[in-house]
Design a protein around this motif. Structure first.
Motif, mmCIF file in Angstrom:
data_model
loop_
_atom_site.group_PDB
_atom_site.id
_atom_site.type_symbol
_atom_site.label_atom_id
_atom_site.label_comp_id
_atom_site.label_asym_id
_atom_site.label_seq_id
_atom_site.Cartn_x
_atom_site.Cartn_y
_atom_site.Cartn_z
ATOM 1 N N SER A 1 44.395 -9.575 1.046
ATOM 2 C CA SER A 1 43.841 -9.404 2.536
ATOM 3 C C SER A 1 44.769 -8.424 3.321
ATOM 4 C CB SER A 1 44.033 -10.947 2.947
ATOM 5 O OG SER A 1 43.385 -10.889 4.391
ATOM 6 N N ASP A 2 44.651 -8.540 4.646
ATOM 7 C CA ASP A 2 45.479 -7.852 5.466
ATOM 8 C C ASP A 2 46.012 -8.835 6.747
ATOM 9 O OD1 ASP A 2 43.715 -7.384 7.915
ATOM 10 O OD2 ASP A 2 42.565 -6.453 6.404
ATOM 11 N N ALA A 3 46.956 -8.295 7.397
ATOM 12 C CA ALA A 3 47.625 -9.042 8.239
ATOM 13 C C ALA A 3 46.669 -9.299 9.446
ATOM 14 C CB ALA A 3 48.881 -8.686 9.008
ATOM 15 N N GLU A 4 45.910 -8.528 10.063
ATOM 16 C CA GLU A 4 44.920 -8.887 10.883
ATOM 17 C C GLU A 4 43.898 -9.881 10.675
ATOM 18 O OE1 GLU A 4 41.601 -6.456 13.708
ATOM 19 O OE2 GLU A 4 43.108 -5.284 12.620
ATOM 20 N N THR A 5 43.248 -9.638 9.244
ATOM 21 C CA THR A 5 42.386 -10.532 8.938
ATOM 22 C C THR A 5 42.885 -12.030 8.940
ATOM 23 O OG1 THR A 5 41.065 -8.867 7.561
ATOM 24 C CG2 THR A 5 40.709 -11.221 7.029
ATOM 25 N N MET A 6 44.134 -12.172 8.126
ATOM 26 C CA MET A 6 44.954 -13.295 8.145
ATOM 27 C C MET A 6 45.039 -14.004 9.316
ATOM 28 S SD MET A 6 45.609 -15.416 5.860
ATOM 29 C CE MET A 6 45.543 -14.481 4.309
ATOM 30 N N ARG A 7 45.678 -13.213 10.453
ATOM 31 C CA ARG A 7 45.810 -13.740 11.833
ATOM 32 C C ARG A 7 44.589 -14.320 12.442
ATOM 33 N NH1 ARG A 7 49.659 -9.857 12.258
ATOM 34 N NH2 ARG A 7 48.265 -8.197 12.749
ATOM 35 N N GLY A 8 43.240 -13.767 11.923
ATOM 36 C CA GLY A 8 42.130 -14.387 12.583
ATOM 37 C C GLY A 8 41.913 -15.585 11.831
ATOM 38 N N ARG A 9 42.169 -15.661 10.507
ATOM 39 C CA ARG A 9 41.663 -16.800 9.734
ATOM 40 C C ARG A 9 42.792 -17.917 10.236
ATOM 41 N NH1 ARG A 9 41.716 -14.152 3.780
ATOM 42 N NH2 ARG A 9 39.649 -13.196 3.777
ATOM 43 N N ILE A 10 44.130 -17.805 10.438
ATOM 44 C CA ILE A 10 44.952 -18.677 11.043
ATOM 45 C C ILE A 10 44.525 -19.134 12.234
ATOM 46 C CG2 ILE A 10 47.356 -19.111 11.674
ATOM 47 C CD1 ILE A 10 48.085 -16.973 9.524
ATOM 48 N N HIS A 11 43.844 -18.302 13.224
ATOM 49 C CA HIS A 11 43.469 -18.890 14.390
ATOM 50 C C HIS A 11 42.290 -19.800 14.328
ATOM 51 C CE1 HIS A 11 42.548 -18.416 18.863
ATOM 52 N NE2 HIS A 11 41.251 -18.251 18.431
ATOM 53 N N GLN A 12 41.642 -19.365 13.545
ATOM 54 C CA GLN A 12 40.226 -20.270 13.111
ATOM 55 C C GLN A 12 40.776 -21.472 12.783
ATOM 56 O OE1 GLN A 12 37.213 -19.853 14.179
ATOM 57 N NE2 GLN A 12 37.806 -18.216 15.389
ATOM 58 N N LEU A 13 41.606 -21.621 11.674
ATOM 59 C CA LEU A 13 42.011 -22.763 11.203
ATOM 60 C C LEU A 13 42.719 -23.856 12.131
ATOM 61 C CD1 LEU A 13 43.757 -23.420 7.829
ATOM 62 C CD2 LEU A 13 44.938 -23.990 9.802
ATOM 63 N N ALA A 14 43.625 -23.304 13.190
ATOM 64 C CA ALA A 14 44.374 -23.862 14.223
ATOM 65 C C ALA A 14 43.182 -24.649 15.249
ATOM 66 C CB ALA A 14 45.184 -22.966 14.950
ATOM 67 N N LYS A 15 42.343 -24.149 15.248
ATOM 68 C CA LYS A 15 41.173 -24.739 16.063
ATOM 69 C C LYS A 15 40.414 -26.056 15.415
ATOM 70 C CE LYS A 15 38.641 -21.248 17.112
ATOM 71 N NZ LYS A 15 37.566 -20.339 17.936
ATOM 72 N N SER A 16 40.560 -26.261 14.390
ATOM 73 C CA SER A 16 40.017 -27.193 13.583
ATOM 74 C C SER A 16 40.626 -28.514 13.281
ATOM 75 C CB SER A 16 39.314 -26.765 12.193
ATOM 76 O OG SER A 16 38.847 -27.807 11.415
ATOM 77 N N ARG A 17 39.992 -29.411 13.783
ATOM 78 C CA ARG A 17 40.963 -30.797 13.370
ATOM 79 C C ARG A 17 40.590 -31.350 12.152
ATOM 80 N NH1 ARG A 17 40.057 -35.016 18.453
ATOM 81 N NH2 ARG A 17 39.688 -36.184 16.503
ATOM 82 N N ASP A 18 39.875 -30.707 11.246
ATOM 83 C CA ASP A 18 39.692 -31.120 9.921
ATOM 84 C C ASP A 18 40.319 -30.292 8.611
ATOM 85 O OD1 ASP A 18 37.852 -33.169 10.880
ATOM 86 O OD2 ASP A 18 36.232 -32.191 10.260
ATOM 87 N N ARG A 19 41.145 -29.311 9.270
ATOM 88 C CA ARG A 19 41.789 -28.384 8.400
ATOM 89 C C ARG A 19 43.527 -28.363 8.733
ATOM 90 N NH1 ARG A 19 39.249 -22.888 8.662
ATOM 91 N NH2 ARG A 19 40.363 -22.373 6.834
ATOM 92 N N ILE A 20 44.156 -28.065 7.870
ATOM 93 C CA ILE A 20 45.495 -27.973 7.997
ATOM 94 C C ILE A 20 46.204 -26.897 6.978
ATOM 95 C CG2 ILE A 20 46.335 -29.826 6.491
ATOM 96 C CD1 ILE A 20 47.838 -29.155 9.931
ATOM 97 N N ALA A 21 47.224 -26.240 7.331
ATOM 98 C CA ALA A 21 47.909 -25.463 6.481
ATOM 99 C C ALA A 21 49.449 -25.592 6.581
ATOM 100 C CB ALA A 21 47.703 -24.012 6.601
#
Length: 151
Positions: A34-54
């Motif tokens: 992947s690339d950093a920009e795409t990953m930042r977007g994924r992390i941002h989406q993950l952070a908004k979900s109460r049903d996901r964690i990393a």
């Protein structure tokens, strides 16, 4: 000496947007570039979900592993937390870092009042299979995966 024997050098914490570049590097080792920009977007989406964690594992001030998980809800079966990805940096494997990441996911699952964690692993990842079996996971079935592209 293992990372488990040096707890002050190893910490596990929730993933942050600042971890994107390290996560990209580790994802590439897992076979998912992947690339950093795409990953930042994924992390941002993950952070908004109460049903996901990393989580990330930090060893001697460097991110050396990550794990992500989500709550899976289906009509036909009870809720389960599914470990979606787990990777430890080459050269740091076998030190207990993967186990610590799994423990963080398992603790989160219990906080969500979900007493099961499931992981799916490609058939070619024999080292990962041995890791999960050593860590108390039980092989419950083998299945095929199908995907349909909609673009």
């Amino acid at each position: 000496m293992t990372a488990d024997n040096r707890p002050s050098l190893l910490s596990v914490r929730p993933l942050t947007i600042e971890d994107a570049e390290a996560v990209v590097s580790l994802s590439t080792q897992l076979g998912y570039p992947s690339d950093a920009e795409t990953m930042r977007g994924r992390i941002h989406q993950l952070a908004k979900s109460r049903d996901r964690i990393a989580f990330v594992a930090v060893f001697e001030n460097a991110v050396v592993g990550w794990a992500d998980a989500s709550i899976e809800r289906h009509l036909q079966s009870p809720e389960v937390v599914e470990l979606g990805g787990l990777v430890v940096q080459e050269g740091h494997r076998g030190l207990g870092i993967g186990r610590r990441l799994c423990e963080a996911v398992e603790e989160w699952a219990l906080q969500q009042q979900i007493p099961r964690v499931r992981v799916r692993s490609q058939i070619k990842r024999q080292d990962a299979h041995r890791f999960y079996l050593r860590d108390g996971y039980v092989h419950i079935k083998t299945s095929e995966v199908f995907e349909k592209r909609l673009d």
